[in-house]
Design an enzyme around this catalytic site. Structure first.
Site, short mmCIF file in Angstrom:
data_model
loop_
_atom_site.label_atom_id
_atom_site.label_comp_id
_atom_site.label_asym_id
_atom_site.label_seq_id
_atom_site.Cartn_x
_atom_site.Cartn_y
_atom_site.Cartn_z
CB SER A 79 -0.57 -0.03 1.04
OG SER A 79 -2.13 0.99 1.42
CG MET A 80 2.56 5.43 2.58
SD MET A 80 2.31 6.05 3.89
CE MET A 80 3.36 5.46 4.89
#
Length: 249
Positions: free
Chosen positions: A96-97
């Site tokens: 994700s991030m």
């Protein structure tokens, strides 16, 4: 540069012993996540792979430090921490991030003449495929509703008011970092890129995942698993087998 950036003990957690000269895998957490998310990865891959799990500022034992809410700044600070360790093969894994952060970190490493051996990007669309997102601007309840929907935060934290109060600033800062990230056009990576994605991830379509191929001149492959944004927790053995095989090449 922060004074803490000279102390990699604050940033890097090693949860298992590794063989001498084992390839290194830097693991970058998702928004609101911490180094401990990668404890099972470290123990499963040891001793053949040395897992360096990253602890961002502003959470758990680093909660007295200011959060970093800018991906480019976070990548720069992490590069400073990792640079002394780049004498042997180093791969990056980010979810994700963490995948976006991994991309920017890989860029810095290539610019410094220390390219990563491979970038593993999980649960995130390609950097050049932006969406307008503003969850970080919502009130606490709105922010937590998104966190619960994605099922990425330990339920014990979400159900414990005191823990939640401590975790909220880091969660919001991370959401701000990834939602305000702006891709800056530049040279493609030269390292191989492996992308993992869920077939029902609300944050990443298959087309957005395939677009990672445009960011490297090296080899590219995409593995699609059943599941949503945190598909990886249900398919850990298969994902770790793929990582082990590719790091052994």
């Amino acid at each position: 540069m922060s004074v803490t950036d000279t102390d990699n003990g604050l940033w890097i957690r090693r949860f298992a012993a590794s063989a001498e000269n084992a390839p290194q895998l830097v693991c970058l957490p998702h928004a609101g996540g911490s180094a401990s998310f990668y404890f099972p990865v470290a123990t499963a891959l040891a001793p053949a792979v040395e897992v360096l799990a990253i602890q961002y500022p502003g959470r758990q034992d680093r909660r007295q430090e200011s959060c970093v809410d800018d991906i480019h700044e976070l990548a720069g600070r992490l590069f400073t921490v990792l640079r002394p360790l780049m004498g042997r093969p180093m791969a990056l894994f980010g979810h994700s991030m963490g995948a976006t952060l991994g991309f920017e970190l890989a860029r810095l490493m290539e610019q410094a003449g220390q390219p990563v051996s491979r970038l593993f990007a999980s649960g995130r669309r390609a950097p050049s495929r932006p969406r307008h997102e503003s969850v970080h601007l919502l009130d606490d309840q709105g922010l937590l509703a998104d966190v619960r929907k994605l099922s990425g935060t330990d339920s014990r934290i979400l159900d414990d008011e005191e823990l939640l109060r401590m975790a909220l600033p880091a969660i919001r800062a991370d959401y701000r970092a990834v939602e305000t990230y702006v891709y800056r056009p530049g040279p493609e990576l030269t390292c191989p890129v492996t992308v993992f994605t869920g077939d029902d991830d609300p944050k990443t379509t298959l087309d957005e995942a395939r677009a990672w191929a445009t960011h490297t001149t090296g080899a590219f492959d995409l593995d699609v698993f059943p599941g949503g944004h945190f598909f990886l927790t249900g398919h850990q053995p298969a994902i770790l087998r793929k990582i082990s095989q590719q790091l052994a090449v």
